[in-house]
Design a protein around this motif. Structure first.
Motif, PDB file in Angstrom:
ATOM      1  N   ARG A 139       1.955   8.500 -12.526  1.00 33.76           N
ATOM      2  CA  ARG A 139       2.216   7.135 -11.708  1.00 33.76           C
ATOM      3  C   ARG A 139       1.505   7.370 -10.177  1.00 33.76           C
ATOM      4  O   ARG A 139       0.929   6.516  -9.882  1.00 33.76           O
ATOM      5  N   ASP A 140       1.405   8.584  -9.656  1.00 31.59           N
ATOM      6  CA  ASP A 140       0.975   8.754  -8.527  1.00 31.59           C
ATOM      7  C   ASP A 140      -0.489   8.680  -8.535  1.00 31.59           C
ATOM      8  O   ASP A 140      -1.181   8.247  -7.653  1.00 31.59           O
ATOM      9  N   ALA A 141      -1.104   9.049  -9.625  1.00 31.48           N
ATOM     10  CA  ALA A 141      -2.631   9.032  -9.638  1.00 31.48           C
ATOM     11  C   ALA A 141      -3.026   7.447  -9.888  1.00 31.48           C
ATOM     12  O   ALA A 141      -3.974   7.116  -9.179  1.00 31.48           O
ATOM     13  N   LEU A 142      -2.226   6.628 -10.585  1.00 30.13           N
ATOM     14  CA  LEU A 142      -2.301   5.322 -10.776  1.00 30.13           C
ATOM     15  C   LEU A 142      -2.374   4.514  -9.512  1.00 30.13           C
ATOM     16  O   LEU A 142      -3.107   3.747  -9.146  1.00 30.13           O
ATOM     17  N   LEU A 143      -1.088   4.510  -8.843  1.00 31.26           N
ATOM     18  CA  LEU A 143      -0.844   4.137  -7.537  1.00 31.26           C
ATOM     19  C   LEU A 143      -1.570   4.390  -6.562  1.00 31.26           C
ATOM     20  O   LEU A 143      -1.869   3.754  -5.575  1.00 31.26           O
ATOM     21  N   GLY A 144      -1.885   5.483  -6.625  1.00 30.90           N
ATOM     22  CA  GLY A 144      -2.614   6.312  -5.463  1.00 30.90           C
ATOM     23  C   GLY A 144      -3.967   6.017  -5.457  1.00 30.90           C
ATOM     24  O   GLY A 144      -4.577   6.639  -4.393  1.00 30.90           O
ATOM     25  N   GLY A 145      -4.642   5.464  -6.608  1.00 27.37           N
ATOM     26  CA  GLY A 145      -6.053   5.229  -6.391  1.00 27.37           C
ATOM     27  C   GLY A 145      -6.782   4.664  -7.629  1.00 27.37           C
ATOM     28  O   GLY A 145      -7.685   3.820  -7.444  1.00 27.37           O
ATOM     29  N   LEU A 146      -6.271   5.096  -8.683  1.00 20.99           N
ATOM     30  CA  LEU A 146      -6.963   4.622  -9.891  1.00 20.99           C
ATOM     31  C   LEU A 146      -7.213   3.332 -10.089  1.00 20.99           C
ATOM     32  O   LEU A 146      -8.006   2.754 -10.414  1.00 20.99           O
ATOM     33  N   LEU A 147      -5.816   2.638  -9.771  1.00 16.12           N
ATOM     34  CA  LEU A 147      -5.695   1.371 -10.040  1.00 16.12           C
ATOM     35  C   LEU A 147      -6.620   0.330  -8.986  1.00 16.12           C
ATOM     36  O   LEU A 147      -7.344  -0.621  -9.417  1.00 16.12           O
ATOM     37  N   ALA A 148      -6.417   0.832  -7.843  1.00 13.77           N
ATOM     38  CA  ALA A 148      -7.357   0.411  -6.628  1.00 13.77           C
ATOM     39  C   ALA A 148      -8.685   0.413  -6.928  1.00 13.77           C
ATOM     40  O   ALA A 148      -9.469  -0.496  -6.581  1.00 13.77           O
ATOM     41  N   ALA A 149      -9.156   1.564  -7.398  1.00 12.19           N
ATOM     42  CA  ALA A 149     -10.775   1.750  -7.732  1.00 12.19           C
ATOM     43  C   ALA A 149     -11.081   0.498  -8.665  1.00 12.19           C
ATOM     44  O   ALA A 149     -12.312   0.259  -8.798  1.00 12.19           O
ATOM     45  N   GLU A 150     -10.603  -0.098  -9.250  1.00 11.96           N
ATOM     46  CA  GLU A 150     -10.595  -1.142 -10.318  1.00 11.96           C
ATOM     47  C   GLU A 150     -10.260  -2.513  -9.942  1.00 11.96           C
ATOM     48  O   GLU A 150     -10.035  -3.286 -10.621  1.00 11.96           O
ATOM     49  N   GLY A 151     -10.031  -2.538  -8.797  1.00 16.91           N
ATOM     50  CA  GLY A 151      -9.639  -3.817  -8.119  1.00 16.91           C
ATOM     51  C   GLY A 151      -8.011  -4.336  -7.837  1.00 16.91           C
ATOM     52  O   GLY A 151      -8.070  -5.258  -7.464  1.00 16.91           O
ATOM     53  N   VAL A 152      -7.296  -3.545  -8.521  1.00 14.92           N
ATOM     54  CA  VAL A 152      -5.873  -3.804  -8.359  1.00 14.92           C
ATOM     55  C   VAL A 152      -5.444  -3.551  -6.833  1.00 14.92           C
ATOM     56  O   VAL A 152      -5.149  -2.421  -6.419  1.00 14.92           O
ATOM     57  N   GLU A 153      -5.267  -4.771  -6.061  1.00 14.34           N
ATOM     58  CA  GLU A 153      -5.117  -4.594  -4.714  1.00 14.34           C
ATOM     59  C   GLU A 153      -3.530  -4.747  -4.438  1.00 14.34           C
ATOM     60  O   GLU A 153      -2.917  -3.892  -3.625  1.00 14.34           O
ATOM     61  N   TYR A 154      -2.613  -5.464  -5.359  1.00 14.28           N
ATOM     62  CA  TYR A 154      -1.154  -5.464  -5.261  1.00 14.28           C
ATOM     63  C   TYR A 154      -0.601  -5.560  -6.623  1.00 14.28           C
ATOM     64  O   TYR A 154      -0.949  -5.991  -7.485  1.00 14.28           O
ATOM     65  N   VAL A 155       0.682  -4.649  -6.681  1.00 14.82           N
ATOM     66  CA  VAL A 155       1.267  -5.034  -7.970  1.00 14.82           C
ATOM     67  C   VAL A 155       2.796  -5.168  -7.360  1.00 14.82           C
ATOM     68  O   VAL A 155       3.217  -4.802  -6.307  1.00 14.82           O
ATOM     69  N   VAL A 156       3.636  -5.825  -7.926  1.00 18.26           N
ATOM     70  CA  VAL A 156       4.968  -5.935  -7.785  1.00 18.26           C
ATOM     71  C   VAL A 156       5.868  -5.343  -9.000  1.00 18.26           C
ATOM     72  O   VAL A 156       5.731  -5.864  -9.994  1.00 18.26           O
ATOM     73  N   ASN A 157       6.546  -4.275  -8.483  1.00 19.93           N
ATOM     74  CA  ASN A 157       7.267  -3.563  -9.516  1.00 19.93           C
ATOM     75  C   ASN A 157       8.595  -4.228  -9.578  1.00 19.93           C
ATOM     76  O   ASN A 157       9.616  -4.449  -8.750  1.00 19.93           O
ATOM     77  N   MET A 158       9.098  -4.777 -11.019  1.00 23.23           N
ATOM     78  CA  MET A 158      10.252  -5.227 -11.098  1.00 23.23           C
ATOM     79  C   MET A 158      11.278  -4.329 -11.430  1.00 23.23           C
ATOM     80  O   MET A 158      11.324  -3.629 -12.130  1.00 23.23           O
ATOM     81  N   GLY A 159      12.611  -4.570 -10.581  1.00 24.25           N
ATOM     82  CA  GLY A 159      13.876  -3.946 -11.032  1.00 24.25           C
ATOM     83  C   GLY A 159      14.562  -4.527 -11.773  1.00 24.25           C
ATOM     84  O   GLY A 159      14.530  -6.164 -12.064  1.00 24.25           O
ATOM     85  N   ALA A 160      15.340  -4.195 -12.757  1.00 27.13           N
ATOM     86  CA  ALA A 160      15.988  -4.855 -14.041  1.00 27.13           C
ATOM     87  C   ALA A 160      17.428  -4.686 -13.943  1.00 27.13           C
ATOM     88  O   ALA A 160      18.229  -5.129 -14.685  1.00 27.13           O
TER      89      ALA A 160
END
Ligand SMILES: [Zn+2]
Length: 286
Positions: A19-40
């Protein structure tokens, strides 16, 4: 390609290892600027709010200098139809129990009032699993739409095997003067219903399913609706697009969703991505 994931579940245990690796940089490196995390659920909404707090502020542009790019996380807070029993005195999965519906609603309102919460979601109807009776699901879908209106937040709507009832309740709410705006997540209904949603100003969430060969109706929906009313999403860890169907999903795969939308729209993918990105920002006001 700038990517906005309007519906994700990074609090899911499927992301415990990275999780930390993805949200902390891996996603952004491929252009993911924003995510909305849904609570259910009440717990899920709190987990979403925590994640949004931890990963506040996208620095995907990195114009500030040396700081590495990082994805900005926002939260959706709502009670999924499967979990609406909590309003009726049922214990939650982690053993929380509330004395009355007002107490649950107050807890949810407090979460929704947090600055990083950008929608009431995911809420709606699920007649597939039918964990709660239709009447119970409908009652709390209505009440959560009222909460969204009261707080001037858009909604993020889950609808499974309940297309007509979901639409009817949203229209009822709209006709009673409580328009909220928002997204019909993982849209799976007809073109006719999609057109009616768009007329009311709601957006249609498009994810991995649009890349599936057998998704004829959805492809038609995407082809026919104005691009201004479409937004991208994953519902990760679920619903990976082709060519990763069946594997764990994450927001980077939205690239394949955008490419599929661009093909259906006969547009340049980069240009298409830019419009989809701005649509999502507009809906959530970020
Ligand atoms: Zn979801």
């Amino acid at each position: 390609m700038r990517i906005f994931d309007t519906h994700s579940h990074y609090d899911d245990e499927a992301f415990d290892d990275d999780r930390d690796a993805l949200l902390g940089g891996l996603l952004a490196a491929e252009g993911v600027e924003y995510v909305v995390n849904m609570g259910a659920s009440i717990e899920g909404a709190a987990a979403s709010a925590d994640l949004a707090e931890k990963y506040a502020g996208s620095i995907a542009h990195s114009d500030s200098g040396n700081e590495p790019a990082r994805t900005g996380v926002y939260a959706g807070c709502g009670i999924h139809p499967d979990d609406t029993g909590v309003f009726e005195g049922k214990e939650t999965s982690s053993g929380m129990r509330f004395t009355c519906a007002d107490e649950v609603m107050q807890r949810l309102r407090d979460l929704c009032l947090l600055e990083r919460c950008v929608c009431v979601g995911e809420i709606g109807l699920d007649y597939h699993w039918m964990v709660e009776q239709k009447e119970v699901q409908q009652r709390w879908f209505r009440e959560q739409m009222r909460l969204a209106y009261e707080l001037r937040l858009p909604i993020n709507v889950h609808s499974r095997d309940a297309a007509q009832d979901t639409f009817d309740l949203i229209r009822e709410n709209y006709e009673e003067g409580r328009y909220t705006g928002g997204i019909i997540h993982c849209y799976s209904g007809s073109l006719e219903l999609a057109r009616e949603y768009v007329k009311m100003g709601y957006h249609i969430g498009i994810g991995g399913v649009v890349t599936f060969k057998n998704a004829k109706v959805l492809k038609r929906v995407v082809g026919e609706l104005p691009l201004e009313y479409l937004v991208t999403e994953t519902d990760c860890p679920y619903l990976s697009p082709e060519p990763y169907r069946g594997k764990r999903n994450d927001s980077r795969n939205i690239r394949y969703v955008i490419e599929a939308i661009a093909r259906l729209k006969e547009m340049d993918p980069e240009e298409c991505a830019e419009i989809l990105f701005e649509n999502a920002r507009k809906v959530y006001g970020v």
